[in-house]
Design a protein around this motif. Sequence first.
Motif, mmCIF file in Angstrom:
data_model
loop_
_atom_site.group_PDB
_atom_site.id
_atom_site.type_symbol
_atom_site.label_atom_id
_atom_site.label_comp_id
_atom_site.label_asym_id
_atom_site.label_seq_id
_atom_site.Cartn_x
_atom_site.Cartn_y
_atom_site.Cartn_z
ATOM 1 N N PHE A 1 0.698 -0.974 0.156
ATOM 2 C CA PHE A 1 0.004 -0.035 -0.019
ATOM 3 C C PHE A 1 0.865 1.139 -0.090
ATOM 4 N N PRO A 2 1.909 1.466 0.868
ATOM 5 C CA PRO A 2 2.690 2.522 0.960
ATOM 6 C C PRO A 2 3.287 2.949 -0.639
ATOM 7 N N VAL A 3 3.782 1.908 -1.210
ATOM 8 C CA VAL A 3 4.497 1.863 -2.590
ATOM 9 C C VAL A 3 3.439 2.410 -3.551
ATOM 10 N N MET A 4 2.232 1.746 -3.401
ATOM 11 C CA MET A 4 1.200 2.292 -4.410
ATOM 12 C C MET A 4 0.779 3.760 -4.232
ATOM 13 N N ASN A 5 0.810 4.126 -2.733
ATOM 14 C CA ASN A 5 0.566 5.644 -2.438
ATOM 15 C C ASN A 5 1.498 6.344 -2.926
ATOM 16 N N LEU A 6 2.858 6.070 -3.043
ATOM 17 C CA LEU A 6 3.707 6.913 -3.592
ATOM 18 C C LEU A 6 3.383 6.964 -5.191
ATOM 19 N N THR A 7 3.147 5.884 -5.835
ATOM 20 C CA THR A 7 2.919 6.155 -7.336
ATOM 21 C C THR A 7 1.644 6.866 -7.672
ATOM 22 N N THR A 8 0.379 6.655 -6.686
ATOM 23 C CA THR A 8 -0.532 7.516 -6.689
ATOM 24 C C THR A 8 -0.193 9.034 -6.480
ATOM 25 N N ALA A 9 0.389 9.447 -5.439
ATOM 26 C CA ALA A 9 0.965 10.669 -5.212
ATOM 27 C C ALA A 9 1.547 11.495 -6.616
ATOM 28 N N PRO B 1 -2.928 16.843 -2.577
ATOM 29 C CA PRO B 1 -3.109 15.465 -2.620
ATOM 30 C C PRO B 1 -1.924 14.671 -2.644
ATOM 31 N N ALA B 2 -0.888 15.355 -3.337
ATOM 32 C CA ALA B 2 0.041 14.499 -3.580
ATOM 33 C C ALA B 2 1.086 14.409 -2.286
ATOM 34 N N ILE B 3 0.946 15.343 -1.663
ATOM 35 C CA ILE B 3 1.776 15.623 -0.428
ATOM 36 C C ILE B 3 1.086 14.672 0.699
ATOM 37 N N VAL B 4 -0.331 14.673 0.648
ATOM 38 C CA VAL B 4 -1.148 13.716 1.464
ATOM 39 C C VAL B 4 -0.911 12.235 1.260
ATOM 40 N N ASN B 5 -1.013 12.043 0.051
ATOM 41 C CA ASN B 5 -0.385 10.423 -0.450
ATOM 42 C C ASN B 5 0.835 10.099 0.153
ATOM 43 N N THR B 6 1.723 11.118 -0.072
ATOM 44 C CA THR B 6 3.151 10.751 -0.071
ATOM 45 C C THR B 6 3.340 10.603 1.598
ATOM 46 N N ALA B 7 2.832 11.429 2.528
ATOM 47 C CA ALA B 7 2.790 11.492 3.702
ATOM 48 C C ALA B 7 2.149 10.145 4.224
ATOM 49 N N SER B 8 1.041 9.868 3.416
ATOM 50 C CA SER B 8 0.315 8.346 4.261
ATOM 51 C C SER B 8 1.249 7.255 3.755
ATOM 52 N N CYS B 9 2.418 7.324 3.187
ATOM 53 C CA CYS B 9 3.361 6.446 3.116
ATOM 54 C C CYS B 9 3.811 6.326 4.497
ATOM 55 N N ALA B 10 4.310 7.521 5.008
ATOM 56 C CA ALA B 10 5.227 7.359 6.215
ATOM 57 C C ALA B 10 4.177 6.834 7.367
ATOM 58 N N VAL B 11 2.684 7.410 7.370
ATOM 59 C CA VAL B 11 1.713 6.849 8.029
ATOM 60 C C VAL B 11 1.874 5.064 8.029
ATOM 61 N N ASN B 12 1.639 4.727 6.873
ATOM 62 C CA ASN B 12 1.296 3.398 6.486
ATOM 63 C C ASN B 12 2.772 2.435 7.174
ATOM 64 N N ALA B 13 3.838 3.173 6.907
ATOM 65 C CA ALA B 13 5.034 2.399 7.254
ATOM 66 C C ALA B 13 4.985 2.386 8.961
#
Length: 452
Positions: free
Chosen positions: A59-67, A247-259
């Motif tokens: 999910f975090p990697v997918m969030n990065l591509t989405t971001a 939304p890009a920053i939110v998605n990127t930051a959510s990677c940290a949250v997921n991790a």
Amino acid sequence: MADNNLDRLATGSIGKLLWEYSLPSVVGMIVMALYNVVDRIFIGQWVGPDAIAGLAITFPVMNLTTAIGVLVGVGASARSSIVLGAGNVRQAEQILGNTMTLTLINGIVYITAFAYFINPLLQLFGASDVTLPYAREYMLIILPGCLLTNITYGLNNIMRASGYPNRAMITMLIGAALNVVLDAIFINVFNWGIAGAAAATDISMAVTSVFVLVHFFRKTSTVRFRRGTFSLKAKVVLGLISIGAAPAIVNTASCAVNALANNALLQFGTDRDIGAAGIMITYTSLMVTIVLGICQGMQPVIGYNFGAKLLHRLKKAYFLSVVAASIITFSGAFYGMLYPEDVARIFTSDADLIASTGRALSQCLIVFPVVGFQIISTSFFQSIGKATESILVGLLRQVIFLIPLLIFLPRFIGLDGVWWSFPASDAVATVVTALLLIKQFKYLNSMISGTR
């Protein structure tokens, strides 16, 4: 006909416009979500609980591509609506060409980087010796499909913003139907496991991206590809990124949250709890997806009327969208809390994973009804070009409050601290968002007196 479609954004009934634009958007977003949901159902039921936990690690990697995709795609949609509202079709075509170029460049860069660093990335995001092989196999196959998804997302938004919401919806339906069929064949018939799910998504997104591209090559389209629009222009690129940054920053930051969440779950729980988090995120993402569809339908209406300075129509569109989104998130939270184990059984038959998922849903969904208001408000600020406010609102619930809670609560109450962090963050973020909106609407009210 396309020009009449755009004129209606300034003159038609707000309620009818939101329905007309949001319904195809909601269907399109659900279709996009089904790519992941269907994959997870097939993997959970036919490959096993370890595989679905491995998928959760991706999910975090997918969030990065989405971001990376939304950095361009969201800005393209908002900017297109604003310039079309001001009557500048040529500028919209420049945005279209630059969107395509940026998406291709970004895709080549992240596919190369992620493929090279895939093992340390997945381990950073909580992969164990058991889940790493599943996560790695899925990611290496799905990466090309991520680029195709970004192309489809960005251009589909411009298609919708330029007056073709139904065509945008149909395009996404074609890919989703194909994905379901291919999942069944690749996983159940060919026994390709998690690799089959990834391959099915890649093929489906390839077909969908072709349909989107064909639209913009048609001479009858309101906005279409033209020679000279693919060269990157600094002003256009900055305009896209300034809006898409939220939304890009939110998605990127959510990677940290997921991790952070995955590692906390691994520390205070097991791989099954990571799998439960994956199911919980998948379930809540269905509601969020519907709300994002409402946002996409709202965005052309708000953006066009903001560009045309019809601010009373803008306000009405926002409030109707908040009501619709809140109904969705309340309904989803109510059902998930009332029947959490039934939700889990859709994805798995493993008794331990069902129990872990029921626990997660019962705790995480308590404040979920307010999430609709949060997401609509983020999109509202994007639609009127308020990048700073949009970034702040987007980060409130998913990063600014959630990360400290994920760090400290599990230390005091263990595994429950991970689950309780989500509703606590939602509650506090809602209060701050409401204060920002009150300030923004006071400013809009002061402007309305000079408009019709």
